[in-house]
Design an enzyme around this catalytic site. Structure first.
Site, PDB file in Angstrom:
ATOM      1  N   GLY A  82      22.434  38.499  66.609  1.00 42.18           N
ATOM      2  CA  GLY A  82      23.731  39.015  67.045  1.00 42.18           C
ATOM      3  C   GLY A  82      24.322  39.963  66.032  1.00 42.18           C
ATOM      4  N   GLY A 104      30.262  42.910  66.324  1.00 39.69           N
ATOM      5  CA  GLY A 104      31.122  41.884  65.720  1.00 39.69           C
ATOM      6  C   GLY A 104      30.825  41.566  64.269  1.00 39.69           C
ATOM      7  N   GLY A 135      28.469  39.789  62.947  1.00 33.52           N
ATOM      8  CA  GLY A 135      27.055  39.893  62.562  1.00 33.52           C
ATOM      9  C   GLY A 135      26.713  41.299  62.100  1.00 33.52           C
ATOM     10  CB  SER A 155      33.614  27.721  66.228  1.00 30.05           C
ATOM     11  OG  SER A 155      34.979  27.884  66.522  1.00 30.05           O
ATOM     12  CE1 TYR A 163      32.109  30.251  70.960  1.00 33.04           C
ATOM     13  CE2 TYR A 163      33.869  28.824  70.190  1.00 33.04           C
ATOM     14  CZ  TYR A 163      33.014  29.892  69.982  1.00 33.04           C
ATOM     15  OH  TYR A 163      33.049  30.581  68.789  1.00 33.04           O
TER      16      TYR A 163
HETATM   17  N1  LIG Z   1      35.303  35.982  66.787  1.00 37.34           N
HETATM   18  C1  LIG Z   1      35.799  34.872  66.257  1.00 37.34           C
HETATM   19  O1  LIG Z   1      36.998  34.756  65.968  1.00 37.34           O
HETATM   20  C2  LIG Z   1      34.883  33.715  65.975  1.00 37.34           C
HETATM   21  C3  LIG Z   1      35.445  32.519  65.500  1.00 37.34           C
HETATM   22  C4  LIG Z   1      34.598  31.436  65.220  1.00 37.34           C
HETATM   23  C5  LIG Z   1      33.232  31.605  65.387  1.00 37.34           C
HETATM   24  N2  LIG Z   1      32.721  32.778  65.837  1.00 37.34           N
HETATM   25  C6  LIG Z   1      31.269  32.887  66.019  1.00 37.34           C
HETATM   26  O2  LIG Z   1      30.799  34.056  65.379  1.00 37.34           O
HETATM   27  C7  LIG Z   1      29.593  34.495  66.015  1.00 37.34           C
HETATM   28  C8  LIG Z   1      29.674  35.993  66.277  1.00 37.34           C
HETATM   29  O3  LIG Z   1      30.754  36.226  67.160  1.00 37.34           O
HETATM   30  P1  LIG Z   1      31.530  37.608  67.289  1.00 37.34           P
HETATM   31  O4  LIG Z   1      32.947  37.260  67.394  1.00 37.34           O
HETATM   32  O5  LIG Z   1      31.057  38.558  66.259  1.00 37.34           O
HETATM   33  O6  LIG Z   1      31.054  38.075  68.744  1.00 37.34           O
HETATM   34  P2  LIG Z   1      30.650  39.470  69.376  1.00 37.34           P
HETATM   35  O7  LIG Z   1      31.321  40.611  68.706  1.00 37.34           O
HETATM   36  O8  LIG Z   1      30.847  39.278  70.841  1.00 37.34           O
HETATM   37  O9  LIG Z   1      29.084  39.589  69.032  1.00 37.34           O
HETATM   38  C9  LIG Z   1      28.169  38.695  69.590  1.00 37.34           C
HETATM   39  C10 LIG Z   1      26.764  39.083  69.185  1.00 37.34           C
HETATM   40  O10 LIG Z   1      25.853  38.137  69.808  1.00 37.34           O
HETATM   41  C11 LIG Z   1      24.887  38.853  70.563  1.00 37.34           C
HETATM   42  N3  LIG Z   1      24.543  38.111  71.772  1.00 37.34           N
HETATM   43  C12 LIG Z   1      25.379  37.616  72.717  1.00 37.34           C
HETATM   44  N4  LIG Z   1      24.680  37.034  73.700  1.00 37.34           N
HETATM   45  C13 LIG Z   1      23.365  37.170  73.385  1.00 37.34           C
HETATM   46  C14 LIG Z   1      22.168  36.801  74.026  1.00 37.34           C
HETATM   47  N5  LIG Z   1      22.138  36.202  75.216  1.00 37.34           N
HETATM   48  N6  LIG Z   1      20.994  37.114  73.428  1.00 37.34           N
HETATM   49  C15 LIG Z   1      20.989  37.757  72.249  1.00 37.34           C
HETATM   50  N7  LIG Z   1      22.091  38.142  71.590  1.00 37.34           N
HETATM   51  C16 LIG Z   1      23.273  37.857  72.157  1.00 37.34           C
HETATM   52  C17 LIG Z   1      25.555  40.192  70.891  1.00 37.34           C
HETATM   53  O11 LIG Z   1      24.576  41.192  70.993  1.00 37.34           O
HETATM   54  P3  LIG Z   1      24.338  42.160  72.261  1.00 37.34           P
HETATM   55  O12 LIG Z   1      25.604  42.228  73.037  1.00 37.34           O
HETATM   56  O13 LIG Z   1      23.816  43.433  71.713  1.00 37.34           O
HETATM   57  O14 LIG Z   1      23.263  41.435  72.961  1.00 37.34           O
HETATM   58  C18 LIG Z   1      26.378  40.466  69.646  1.00 37.34           C
HETATM   59  O15 LIG Z   1      25.599  41.095  68.662  1.00 37.34           O
HETATM   60  C19 LIG Z   1      29.447  33.650  67.278  1.00 37.34           C
HETATM   61  O16 LIG Z   1      28.501  32.632  67.058  1.00 37.34           O
HETATM   62  C20 LIG Z   1      30.832  33.053  67.464  1.00 37.34           C
HETATM   63  O17 LIG Z   1      30.810  31.835  68.163  1.00 37.34           O
HETATM   64  C21 LIG Z   1      33.504  33.844  66.137  1.00 37.34           C
END
Ligand SMILES: NC(=O)c1ccc[n+]([C@@H]2O[C@H](COP(=O)([O-])OP(=O)(O)OC[C@H]3O[C@@H](n4cnc5c(N)ncnc54)[C@H](OP(=O)(O)O)[C@@H]3O)[C@@H](O)[C@H]2O)c1
Length: 275
Positions: free
Chosen positions: A12, A16, A18, A144, A167
């Site tokens: 990922g 975001g 990642g 999370s 989730y």
């Molecule tokens: N945002 C927050 O406040 C927050 C808080 C706590 C934890 N987190 C955790 O942080 C992590 C990253 O989240 P983010 O907020 O950065 O989200 P994001 O911006 O939506 O990015 C999600 C990433 O995961 C990839 N992804 C999603 N579904 C996928 C699939 N089926 N197969 C392969 N890749 C997939 C997406 O890649 P593509 O779209 O290119 O496939 C993208 O690179 C997650 O595990 C999330 O639960 C986030």
């Protein structure tokens, strides 16, 4: 961060937090393996890393909503790389995107459990031989603070489904796996830790959920980088962090019987066995 000569895989990393982590690790000298589904977004990041003179990243495309996708990614990494110093299991979907109704993966598993937990479980286990051969090495599971205990009579949430619960149970499952794997890997030189990076970072997942961000990607990304590369984390394993601080997860994470049930289920669902 001293990352020169190290090979790192961040799932990922096309978007975001990642993406931020991948760019920072590349800037610190790591050979970065970018992963996601979207080739155009991956290319933008790879071009940026090259333009900044931070090496030659590789993109691996794999959809982690199928176990076959996780197998394909692991097999490619194992075939193409002689070492793996860091695996950040970060790919994930939020509680409302795509859609807030119950969905199933290609393998018939509840979708958030499949993408957020089961694919990362499978990837970590398949990559273990390379991580062990590259020790000292690290696994970081991006979980999370949103955690919900698993009901082992209905892990696939056929009753009482909400996206939030789906989730949150997937995120607790990641932490339970972290604690188990850390015990299993004791003495191997491979450490594994989990974290809540930051609350409501400004990412696609949060924006698509209609939530107003209250943290930056930099805040959460720096917390991930701390577990991934922080010198003070050397030898530390089996821990859950809230941002930069050691923290406690939901009590089910510390219930050995529950963890064993999750491990048994996960091995069964992925068709693996523990050596
Ligand atoms: N945002 C927050 O406040 C927050 C808080 C706590 C934890 N987190 C955790 O942080 C992590 C990253 O989240 P983010 O907020 O950065 O989200 P994001 O911006 O939506 O990015 C999600 C990433 O995961 C990839 N992804 C999603 N579904 C996928 C699939 N089926 N197969 C392969 N890749 C997939 C997406 O890649 P593509 O779209 O290119 O496939 C993208 O690179 C997650 O595990 C999330 O639960 C986030």
């Amino acid at each position: 961060m001293k990352m020169a000569g190290k090979t790192v895989l961040i799932t990922g990393s096309t978007d975001g937090v990642g993406r931020y982590v991948a760019a920072k690790l590349a800037a610190a000298g790591a050979n970065v393996l970018i992963h996601g589904r979207d080739e155009a977004r991956a290319k933008t990041l790879a071009d940026e890393i090259r333009r900044d003179g931070h090496g030659e990243p590789t993109f691996y495309q794999a959809d982690l909503s199928s176990l076959a996708g996780a197998h394909k990614l692991a097999e490619t990494v194992l075939a193409k790389h002689k070492r793996l110093d860091l695996f950040v299991s970060n790919a994930g979907i939020g509680s409302t995107s795509p859609g807030s109704t119950r969905q199933i993966s290609a393998d018939g598993h509840e979708l958030r459990f499949a993408v957020n937990y089961l694919s990362g479980f499978l990837l970590a286990r398949l990559l273990l031989p390379l991580l062990k051969a590259s020790a000292p090495s690290r696994i970081v599971n991006v979980a999370s603070l949103g955690q919900h205990p698993l009901d082992f009579d209905d892990v696939m949430l056929t009753k009482g489904y909400t996206g939030t619960r789906a989730y949150a149970q997937s995120k607790l499952a990641q932490i339970m796996f972290t604690i188990d794997l850390a015990q299993e890997l004791s003495g191997s030189g491979v450490t594994v830790n989990a974290l809540h990076p930051a609350t409501y970072m400004n990412t696609t997942m949060v924006r698509e959920g209609g939530i107003t961000p209250i943290s930056t990607v930099e805040q959460g990304g720096d917390a991930i980088l701390h577990l991934a590369a922080g010198e003070d984390m050397t030898g530390k394993t089996g821990l859950f962090f809230n941002g930069m601080q050691p923290s406690k997860a939901n009590p089910q994470a510390y219930d050995g019987v529950a963890r064993q049930r999750l491990l048994t289920l996960s091995l069964q669902l992925t068709g693996l066995s523990v050596a």
